[in-house]
Design a protein around this motif. Structure first.
Motif, PDB file in Angstrom:
ATOM      1  N   MET A  20     -20.477  17.092  -1.779  1.00  0.00           N
ATOM      2  CA  MET A  20     -20.416  16.377  -3.199  1.00  0.00           C
ATOM      3  C   MET A  20     -19.521  15.188  -3.131  1.00  0.00           C
ATOM      4  N   ALA A  21     -20.119  14.079  -3.451  1.00  0.00           N
ATOM      5  CA  ALA A  21     -19.231  12.677  -3.435  1.00  0.00           C
ATOM      6  C   ALA A  21     -18.151  12.922  -4.480  1.00  0.00           C
ATOM      7  N   LEU A  22     -17.198  12.037  -3.877  1.00  0.00           N
ATOM      8  CA  LEU A  22     -15.823  12.353  -4.569  1.00  0.00           C
ATOM      9  C   LEU A  22     -15.321  10.729  -5.080  1.00  0.00           C
ATOM     10  N   TYR A  23     -15.406  10.470  -6.525  1.00  0.00           N
ATOM     11  CA  TYR A  23     -15.016   9.336  -7.009  1.00  0.00           C
ATOM     12  C   TYR A  23     -13.493   9.411  -7.595  1.00  0.00           C
ATOM     13  N   VAL A  24     -12.735   8.399  -7.080  1.00  0.00           N
ATOM     14  CA  VAL A  24     -11.313   8.298  -7.664  1.00  0.00           C
ATOM     15  C   VAL A  24     -11.033   7.294  -8.484  1.00  0.00           C
ATOM     16  N   LEU A  25     -10.201   7.604  -9.814  1.00  0.00           N
ATOM     17  CA  LEU A  25      -9.995   6.683 -10.582  1.00  0.00           C
ATOM     18  C   LEU A  25      -8.559   6.199 -10.620  1.00  0.00           C
ATOM     19  N   TYR A  26      -8.222   5.041 -10.526  1.00  0.00           N
ATOM     20  CA  TYR A  26      -6.931   4.590 -10.302  1.00  0.00           C
ATOM     21  C   TYR A  26      -6.450   3.448 -11.546  1.00  0.00           C
ATOM     22  N   GLU A  27      -5.660   3.776 -12.258  1.00  0.00           N
ATOM     23  CA  GLU A  27      -5.022   2.844 -13.337  1.00  0.00           C
ATOM     24  C   GLU A  27      -4.201   1.849 -12.940  1.00  0.00           C
ATOM     25  N   SER A  28      -4.425   0.762 -12.592  1.00  0.00           N
ATOM     26  CA  SER A  28      -3.702  -0.364 -12.255  1.00  0.00           C
ATOM     27  C   SER A  28      -2.846  -1.056 -13.299  1.00  0.00           C
ATOM     28  N   ALA A  29      -1.872  -1.976 -12.974  1.00  0.00           N
ATOM     29  CA  ALA A  29      -1.591  -3.023 -14.104  1.00  0.00           C
ATOM     30  C   ALA A  29      -2.717  -4.068 -14.567  1.00  0.00           C
ATOM     31  N   SER A  30      -3.465  -4.096 -13.832  1.00  0.00           N
ATOM     32  CA  SER A  30      -4.412  -5.315 -14.254  1.00  0.00           C
ATOM     33  C   SER A  30      -5.686  -4.701 -14.698  1.00  0.00           C
ATOM     34  N   GLY A  31      -6.064  -3.474 -14.494  1.00  0.00           N
ATOM     35  CA  GLY A  31      -7.395  -2.772 -14.755  1.00  0.00           C
ATOM     36  C   GLY A  31      -7.742  -1.462 -14.366  1.00  0.00           C
ATOM     37  N   TYR A  32      -8.866  -0.831 -14.619  1.00  0.00           N
ATOM     38  CA  TYR A  32      -9.274   0.362 -14.098  1.00  0.00           C
ATOM     39  C   TYR A  32     -10.117   0.145 -12.793  1.00  0.00           C
ATOM     40  N   GLY A  33      -9.726   0.865 -11.788  1.00  0.00           N
ATOM     41  CA  GLY A  33     -10.616   0.616 -10.551  1.00  0.00           C
ATOM     42  C   GLY A  33     -11.169   2.133 -10.127  1.00  0.00           C
ATOM     43  N   LEU A  34     -12.457   2.046  -9.923  1.00  0.00           N
ATOM     44  CA  LEU A  34     -13.189   3.311  -9.293  1.00  0.00           C
ATOM     45  C   LEU A  34     -13.522   3.096  -7.851  1.00  0.00           C
ATOM     46  N   PHE A  35     -13.005   4.141  -7.026  1.00  0.00           N
ATOM     47  CA  PHE A  35     -13.081   4.033  -5.504  1.00  0.00           C
ATOM     48  C   PHE A  35     -13.924   5.360  -5.221  1.00  0.00           C
ATOM     49  N   LEU A  36     -14.788   5.109  -4.321  1.00  0.00           N
ATOM     50  CA  LEU A  36     -15.689   6.180  -3.720  1.00  0.00           C
ATOM     51  C   LEU A  36     -15.121   6.449  -2.218  1.00  0.00           C
ATOM     52  N   ALA A  37     -14.747   7.973  -2.178  1.00  0.00           N
ATOM     53  CA  ALA A  37     -14.319   8.543  -0.973  1.00  0.00           C
ATOM     54  C   ALA A  37     -15.619   9.037  -0.076  1.00  0.00           C
ATOM     55  N   HIS A  38     -16.254   7.921   0.491  1.00  0.00           N
ATOM     56  CA  HIS A  38     -17.526   8.348   1.280  1.00  0.00           C
ATOM     57  C   HIS A  38     -17.455   9.076   2.374  1.00  0.00           C
ATOM     58  N   GLY A  39     -16.277   9.215   3.100  1.00  0.00           N
ATOM     59  CA  GLY A  39     -16.044   9.802   4.270  1.00  0.00           C
ATOM     60  C   GLY A  39     -15.554  11.096   3.990  1.00  0.00           C
ATOM     61  N   ILE A  40     -15.673  11.715   2.865  1.00  0.00           N
ATOM     62  CA  ILE A  40     -14.819  13.072   2.643  1.00  0.00           C
ATOM     63  C   ILE A  40     -15.585  14.294   3.358  1.00  0.00           C
ATOM     64  N   ASP A  41     -16.686  14.191   3.728  1.00  0.00           N
ATOM     65  CA  ASP A  41     -17.312  15.392   4.415  1.00  0.00           C
ATOM     66  C   ASP A  41     -16.856  15.522   5.780  1.00  0.00           C
ATOM     67  N   GLU A  42     -16.535  14.090   6.434  1.00  0.00           N
ATOM     68  CA  GLU A  42     -16.086  14.081   7.884  1.00  0.00           C
ATOM     69  C   GLU A  42     -14.560  14.546   7.878  1.00  0.00           C
ATOM     70  N   ILE A  43     -13.683  14.241   7.069  1.00  0.00           N
ATOM     71  CA  ILE A  43     -12.453  14.832   6.911  1.00  0.00           C
ATOM     72  C   ILE A  43     -12.434  16.168   6.571  1.00  0.00           C
ATOM     73  N   GLY A  44     -13.191  16.692   5.701  1.00  0.00           N
ATOM     74  CA  GLY A  44     -13.145  18.060   5.172  1.00  0.00           C
ATOM     75  C   GLY A  44     -12.069  18.355   4.331  1.00  0.00           C
ATOM     76  N   GLN A  45     -11.557  17.292   3.615  1.00  0.00           N
ATOM     77  CA  GLN A  45     -10.621  17.412   2.387  1.00  0.00           C
ATOM     78  C   GLN A  45      -9.340  18.121   3.195  1.00  0.00           C
ATOM     79  N   ASN A  46      -8.938  17.564   4.166  1.00  0.00           N
ATOM     80  CA  ASN A  46      -7.627  17.726   5.278  1.00  0.00           C
ATOM     81  C   ASN A  46      -6.457  16.502   4.539  1.00  0.00           C
ATOM     82  N   THR A  47      -5.585  17.259   3.822  1.00  0.00           N
ATOM     83  CA  THR A  47      -4.499  16.362   3.241  1.00  0.00           C
ATOM     84  C   THR A  47      -3.864  15.704   4.669  1.00  0.00           C
ATOM     85  N   GLU A  48      -3.635  16.441   5.556  1.00  0.00           N
ATOM     86  CA  GLU A  48      -2.742  15.742   6.520  1.00  0.00           C
ATOM     87  C   GLU A  48      -3.455  14.433   7.219  1.00  0.00           C
TER      88      GLU A  48
END
Length: 521
Positions: free
Chosen positions: A1-29
């Motif tokens: 499943m693809a993960l998009y991240v919403l970031y609210e900056s001081a200049s506008g909204y940014g939407l980022f795609l975490a495309h390498g999420i499967d390789e990391i396996g949601q490892n926070t470290e």
């Protein structure tokens, strides 16, 4: 499943795609270690879309909405345009990571986009925040810092202005100052009494009021110069001619010592200061009454301005008082006695600040606890109405006060009080009626003019119709008489037929009875 991240900056909204999420396996470290290095982090997270704010005011509005967990129309349009579209009846193959869980829940309620907020998403957002200026093209160095500084200043300024408790802060300060002035005026008045009593000790027994004593001390100054000529001036101050004469007689035979002119000047100045403080205290009390009628009119109408202001100041704000349950409001101000009773396992206090209300004093010793509980209940209702009702009205406070009066009569005389729901309905009707009065009056003014003209027209029509009917009756009088005669004949014939019918039915019944008797034989 693809993960998009919403970031609210001081200049506008940014939407980022975490495309390498499967390789990391949601490892926070793993993400935490790759955040500092842009080469490694850029392989995991890529910019999908960016929507700049239109102006500084728009940035402030968006920031306020995000802080309150609300999704604006601009954010909704941005997400619907950039995120993959989901067909009806199918589950989305992506999720949206947000920093605020409230914002995520609101986005899911409105758009049905699945959102998540956890440590992994927060670490990704930390990396995005660190390298945000590298992701956005054509961004000059220093632009992002300027936008953050401007937005931070405007957001903080708006928060300071939009202080929910800013209005009742004045009441809190006023009641604190009023209590301080009461203590100071009492101590200063005692000092004037002691100081001037060295010169004129008999005056203390004649004039009991502190303010009047300071006024008389300033007027008399040297008792040896007091004579019958000063009688009118003393009468104006004291308000009683006999008291004024008593002061003059006491000054003639006074046992006090003489004071030097410098000492008398100091006593006079100090008495003047005490008088000024007493007058300022009266003005402050009037200010407090006016302020309480603006901020908490129902609470003031129920329990009084001073006691209501003390409750607000002790709770911290009107909002905090509205959040308190009635049991807490009942013992507000008696915290020491409560904790002492809990520690020693004794009886807990029945009342705190509301003891200063006149209702508690009027109740009998047996019913003081019941009265305090009932009054606290009504005070909590009044404070919530004042806090959350937009209209400024005293109707609810007056009705609640009537209920407390009825409860006192119930405890003393046994008269059954009205139900709360009926009282509240009447209060709501009175508030709605006051609002409708001006509009109804304006409408009635127009209606009255219209109805007058309509009535005149109707009268004229009736007169014309009446004249036409009279003419017709005169011409066709004979025909009408013939018609009435025919109708009478028809009625008579019908009556005769109806009389004959029961006779026939009776004959049939007799025949049936005869046949039955024959069969039996």
């Amino acid at each position: 499943m693809a993960l998009y991240v919403l970031y609210e900056s001081a200049s506008g909204y940014g939407l980022f795609l975490a495309h390498g999420i499967d390789e990391i396996g949601q490892n926070t470290e793993a993400v935490r270690s790759s955040v500092d290095d842009l080469n490694r982090f850029g392989k995991v997270v890529k910019l999908a879309a960016f929507s700049p704010y239109e102006s500084a005011l728009d940035a402030l509005n968006q920031c306020n909405a995000v802080s309150e967990g609300q999704m604006t129309d601009e954010l909704r349009n941005f997400l619907e345009l950039t995120l993959p579209k989901v067909k009806e009846g199918k589950k989305p193959k992506f999720s949206l990571g947000v920093a605020e869980p409230k914002l995520g829940s609101h986005i899911y309620e409105v758009t049905k986009i699945p959102c998540q907020s956890n440590e992994f998403v927060l670490e990704l957002l930390r990396g995005v925040r660190l390298h945000f200026d590298r992701f956005i093209e054509n961004l000059k160095p220093g632009d992002l810092e300027k936008a953050q500084l401007g937005l931070g200043h405007s957001y903080s300024r708006a928060k300071v202005k939009f202080n929910v408790n800013r209005v009742d802060n004045m009441v809190i300060q006023a009641i604190f100052l009023l209590d301080t002035l009461d203590k100071d005026i009492n101590s200063f008045a005692m000092r004037v009494r002691e100081w001037y009593s060295w010169h004129f000790p008999e005056l203390v027994k004649i004039v009991n009021d502190n303010y009047l004593y300071a006024k008389v001390a300033k007027y008399v100054e040297d008792k040896s110069q007091l004579s019958e000529d000063n009688l009118s001036g003393l009468t104006d101050i004291v308000g009683d001619e006999d008291k004024a004469k008593e002061i003059i007689e006491a000054a003639k035979a006074s046992m006090g010592q003489d004071l030097s002119p410098i000492d008398l000047i100091n006593v006079k100045q100090f008495a003047q200061r005490v008088m000024d403080l007493a007058e300022y205290r009266k003005k402050l009390y009037d200010y407090l009454v006016a302020k309480m009628n603006d901020i908490a009119p129902n609470l003031a109408a129920l329990i009084g301005e001073v006691v209501g202001a003390r409750l607000i100041s002790h709770a911290g704000s009107l909002t905090n008082l509205a959040k308190c349950p009635s049991s807490t409001l009942q013992i507000l101000g008696a915290e020491k006695a409560l904790f002492r009773a809990l520690k020693t396992r004794g009886n807990t206090p029945k009342y705190g600040l509301i003891f200063h209300s006149s209702f508690i004093g009027r109740a009998s010793a047996r019913n003081k606890g019941r009265m305090a509980r009932y009054l606290a209940n009504k005070c909590s209702i009044a404070s919530r109405i004042d806090c959350f009702l937009e209209k400024n009205t005293t109707a609810f406070g007056e009705k609640l006060r009537q209920q407390v009066e009825e409860r006192l009569d119930f405890y003393d005389k046994g008269v059954a009080p009205r139900k709360n729901i009926d009282v509240m309905k009447s209060a709501i009707e009175s508030v709605d009626g006051k609002e409708d009065e001006p509009a109804v009056a304006a409408v009635n003014g127009e209606e009255n003019e219209e109805t007058k003209t309509e009535k005149k027209k109707k009268k004229e029509k009736r007169k014309l119709d009446g004249e036409e009917e009279q003419e017709k009756n005169d011409v066709n009088g004979s025909n009408v008489e013939d018609g009435t005669a025919k109708k009478k004949k028809k009625k008579k014939s019908k009556d005769e037929i109806m009389e004959d019918v029961p006779a026939v039915s009776e004959g049939k019944k007799k025949k049936k009875k005869k046949s039955r008797t024959e069969d039996s034989e």
